[in-house]
Design an enzyme around this catalytic site. Structure first.
Site: not given
Ligand code: UD1
Ligand code: CA
Length: 459
Positions: A10-11, A16, A140, A169, A227, A385, A404
């Site tokens: 995860a580096a 993209r 790949g 892959n 990606n 408030n 009301s």
């Protein structure tokens, strides 16, 4: 425990994606992309997880917390180099290691298991998880000779013949640690991208006469790597459908899956009906036999059983059983409705408790209030408030009736069973069972309108 350990890559920057965020922190179904990978690996029983971080490492570390170990890859020199960076964290006894990419969030735990079982049964030095894609572009390719895996070739390095291979892959592998450690030292960056490719480990192992295998994921959708933003959207769709079909299997009716958005951690009870254009997000819990939607947007909220929520936005609220909400209500953080409460159209509630059988049927703002049981709040009531600096509480006791168009200027308390005349601006506490009227007395002037008309006619 099944595995020794797992490495999550995860580096990378995720160039993209064209983003300020590191790729693995882009969200899917309300969660970080990498969380799916971590959870999937954890379900396998892997205890030791090493995340290789680098680009915006601190951001990733902050997002994931201390549940995983971190290896920092200062320069992103390729996936092989990333794995090398993680090696000091790993002891030899750990035997086998699973390597996964942080950008393949759709792989299911059972697929990781299939890879592992296959790897172990075959006593391979490396087993790669492959998939057959109708369009393999970008991945790949697995190159075989006489059926045996001999290498992986990256898209950018592939010959036209290799580009026509559909077996890809997935970026997920099991390695025998000793063999991996040795092969990593032999990697070179002699390729189109000038990187140390993890994929080259396979041909190195083959050249050493070691066993390299590939096992295929049945559902190629699972193996998608993200990606780009369009792949992110595709993956979102897959996850969304998975969640919706799982819920339907569990006994929830979803009228129109195509227009329903339910994030991964949401839970829903049986026989609840989700109407179209509904969004259920975050850690929302919905009870059974509810009707939610159409057009409900509910985040991080708890909804009881038998509740109707129609065209409503709800954030960090909790709703008791058999409440009726909407259309067009806005329940903001800190709203707590007891059972059998009615909240009608154009009502906004914030940081307030509303007791059982109370009604706020229309055009009202209730903020910072404590409302008892069986209270009726008339149309157009406003809790005032805020004085520009501070927020104050309004207390309305059981069975009170608010006429009301009342303004309740907080801090103020309306006693049990008290009534307020319509159009009042209430600035003082109202005693129990009393009546408060706080408005100008009406003056009737007989004949005034007729005289006015006559004057105009004479002009
Ligand atoms: C990689 C594989 C490719 C495979 C695809 C599957 C290589 C050389 N290629 O390509 O065969 O089909 O995944 O999705 O391995 N990373 C690092 N440090 C680095 C470089 C990358 O940690 O120096 C991380 C990235 O953050 C990412 C993962 O490794 O999570 C994969 O990197 P990425 O650049 O996406 O590789 P692909 O080109 O997709
Ligand atoms: Ca990738």
């Amino acid at each position: 425990m099944i595995f020794g350990c797992a490495i999550i890559l995860a580096a990378g920057k995720g160039t993209r994606m064209k983003s300020r965020l590191p790729k693995v922190l882009h969200k899917l179904g309300g969660k970080y992309m990498i969380e799916y990978v971590i959870n999937g690996v954890r379900e396998l029983g892997v205890e030791k997880l090493i995340a290789v971080i680098g680009h915006e490492a601190e951001m990733v570390r902050q997002a994931l917390g201390e549940d995983v170990l971190y290896a920092v890859q200062k320069e992103q020199l390729g996936t092989g180099h990333a794995v090398l960076t993680a090696m000091p964290h790993i002891r030899e006894e750990e035997g086998q290691v699973l390597v996964v990419c942080g950008d393949t969030p759709l792989i299911k735990p059972e697929t990781f298991k299939k890879l592992w079982d296959f790897h172990r049964e075959n006593k391979a030095a490396c087993t790669v998880l492959s998939a057959f894609l109708p369009d393999p572009a970008g991945y790949g390719r697995i190159v075989r000779e006489e059926g045996r895996v001999v290498k992986i070739v990256e898209q950018k390095d592939a010959s036209p013949e290799e580009l026509s291979i559909h077996e890809i892959n997935t970026g997920t592998y099991c390695f025998d640690l000793k063999s991996l450690r040795k092969a990593l030292t032999l990697l070179t960056p002699n390729n189109a991208q000038g990187e140390y490719y993890l994929t080259d480990v396979l041909s190195i192992l083959v050249s050493q006469g070691l066993k390299v295998k590939a096992v295929t994921a049945e559902d190629y959708q699972e193996t998608m790597g993200i990606n780009s933003r369009s792949q992110l959207a595709e993956a979102e769709k897959v996850l969304r459908e998975r969640k919706i079909y799982q819920l339907m299997d569990e006994g929830i009716t979803i009228i129109d899956p195509a227009s329903t958005y339910i994030e991964q951690d949401v839970t829903i009870g049986r026989d609840t009906v989700i109407e179209p254009f509904t969004f259920l997000r975050g850690k929302t819990i919905i009870g059974s036999e509810c009707i939610i939607g159409p057009e409900a947007d509910i985040k991080d909220s708890i909804v009881g059983n038998g509740v109707n929520v129609n065209r409503t936005v709800m954030i960090e609220a909790s709703v008791g059983d058999n409440c009726r909400i909407g259309p067009f209500a806005y329940l903001r953080p800190g709203t707590k409705l007891s059972h059998n409460v009615k909240i009608g159209d154009f009502v906004e509630i914030k940081k307030s408790n509303i007791g059982e059988h109370s009604k706020v049927p229309h055009l009202t703002y209730v903020g910072d209030a404590e409302v008892g049981k069986n209270v009726n709040i008339g149309c157009g009531t406003i809790t005032c408030n805020y004085d520009g600096k501070h927020k104050y509480r309004t207390i309305i006791k059981d069975r009170a009736f608010i006429g009301s168009n009342t303004n309740l200027v907080a801090p103020v308390e309306v006693g049990e069973g008290a009534m307020i005349g319509a159009g009042s601006t209430v600035t003082k506490d109202v005693p129990p069972d009393g009546l408060a009227v706080a408005r100008e007395k009406q003056v009737n002037i007989p004949g005034w309108a007729a005289r006015k008309r006559k004057q105009q006619e004479e002009k």
